[in-house]
Design an enzyme around this catalytic site. Structure first.
Site: not given
Ligand code: AMP
Length: 395
Positions: A34, A198, A351
């Site tokens: 950044r 999520k 990110g």
């Molecule tokens: P986001 O910020 O929504 O893109 O989510 C990213 C986060 O999702 C990262 O910290 C990953 O560790 C988490 N993540 C990805 N796959 C999984 C999973 N199967 N179970 C739990 N957390 C996850």
């Protein structure tokens, strides 16, 4: 919005909102993407005779001074990266700050202390915006990652300037141009790869993408809510129960619109959410009781890779698994490699996917790596971003 090049900057003090919300560990910048991204605007302003005063937030200090969230280490890194003298100012408003700004000479860059040390920043307080920018002749917003937040430095501050005295920076312009290409993709098929923690964070963008893409690939924890909606056994994987119905609706919608949705067909699982948990691969779609899916399996990688290879346009947001932990990183790294090797027009936003693409070493093969996760998603959802509206963007 007028372009930065059309502002008369010679001899002017320019307030520049940047996004230096970078990861820090023990006072050292861990990823300077950044900071580098802001350099073109900083150089353009200096070249045009202007004197940039940079301002950013860092982390969530909740309106108070928190020493561990000082931008001082960012100033050090900026000084290493840019050809100008960088002076760090240890607050962002007040008499002392104005006194330092008064001594700034052409060729020097000032970086103000964390905006969020003051509650007025998040509150979009007009008075704070005035204190912050009263010294400035011009206003530039080059913090794409904060354009979706109506904070004082982004919204109220921009509105204080006449439209011919304010502009988006070079980074913001580039983000708009590149992300804009995804709204009317020239090359098909358009494949979106969405992952991460999520479904609830990404419902809006999923709704919107469904109207544009030919193939939607869903991985990460999000996938388990979709698999549960399809009646698959997902063990103790992270499922958003209240969104199962909505996920089913999205899948129905996709079928009606002839959008192909690819979900994982196998998984890397563990009995607990822990970096050192013993990882095993499932033989197929179902995840047994007491196990949770923490990455996509090898068959899923192949399936996703096939679709990515066929794509003309690719947007990727969100990791396929818990890529921060080596045992569950393979799926995300495989997708990073597939996206990077593709001949399609490729955009990576968000990110964590940006961190993953950097970690994979393939970042320079991507056409556009967006610096703004939330902002890029909101743009793709078709929302108008407060920071752009404040600059006079037509919405
Ligand atoms: P986001 O910020 O929504 O893109 O989510 C990213 C986060 O999702 C990262 O910290 C990953 O560790 C988490 N993540 C990805 N796959 C999984 C999973 N199967 N179970 C739990 N957390 C996850």
């Amino acid at each position: 919005m007028v372009p930065l090049e059309s502002l008369d900057l010679s001899g002017r003090r320019v307030f520049v909102r940047v996004d230096f919300n970078v990861p820090l560990r023990d006072g050292v910048v861990q990823d300077d993407t950044r900071i580098r991204a802001a350099l073109p605007s900083i150089e353009a302003i200096v070249d045009a005779g202007g004197m940039p005063v940079l301002a950013s937030h860092l982390g969530r200090p909740k309106g108070e001074r928190v020493e561990s969230l000082s931008l001082a280490p960012v100033a050090e890194r900026l000084a290493e990266l840019c050809p100008f003298e960088v002076i760090f100012v240890d607050d962002c408003i007040g008499e002392d700050v104005r006194a330092v700004i008064g001594t700034q000479r052409h060729g020097q860059i000032l970086l103000l202390e964390n905006l969020r040390f003051h509650p007025g920043e998040k509150a979009n307080d007009e008075r704070f915006a005035e204190d912050l920018t009263s010294f400035a002749d011009r206003y530039v917003n080059d913090g794409f990652g904060v354009c979706h937040r109506a904070a004082a430095s982004v919204d109220a501050a921009a509105r204080r300037f006449e439209s011919r005295h304010r502009a988006p920076g070079i980074l913001v312009r580039r983000e708009l141009d590149e992300l804009g290409k995804l709204l009317t993709p020239e090359a098909r098929p358009f494949v979106a790869v969405v992952g991460g923690a999520k479904v609830s964070d990404k419902l809006g963008v999923l709704d919107h993408l469904l109207q544009r893409v030919d193939t939607l690939i869903v991985g990460g924890a999000m996938a388990y809510t979709f698999l549960a909606a399809n009646g698959v056994e997902v063990g103790i994987s992270r499922v958003e129960e209240d969104l199962i119905q909505r996920a089913r609706g999205l899948l129905d919608e996709a079928r009606k619109s002839h959008v192909q949705v690819l979900l994982p067909v196998d998984h890397v699982v563990a009995p607990e959410f822990d970096a050192n948990a013993s990882a095993t691969q499932t033989q197929g779609l179902d995840i047994g009781p007491g196990m949770m899916g923490l990455d996509i399996g090898p068959q899923s990688q192949l399936r996703f890779r096939d679709a990515i290879e066929q794509a003309g346009t690719i947007f990727w947001n969100g990791p396929m698994g818990v890529f921060e932990w080596p045992a569950f990183a393979a799926g995300t790294l495989a997708i990073a490699e597939a996206v990077a090797s593709s001949r399609a027009f490729t955009v990576v936003g968000g990110g964590d996917s940006v961190a993953a693409i950097n970690q994979s070493g393939w970042a320079d093969q991507i056409d556009h790596v967006s610096t703004g996760g939330g902002a890029s998603l909101e743009l793709l959802e078709g929302k108008s971003l407060p920071g752009l509206v404040a600059l006079g963007a037509k919405v």
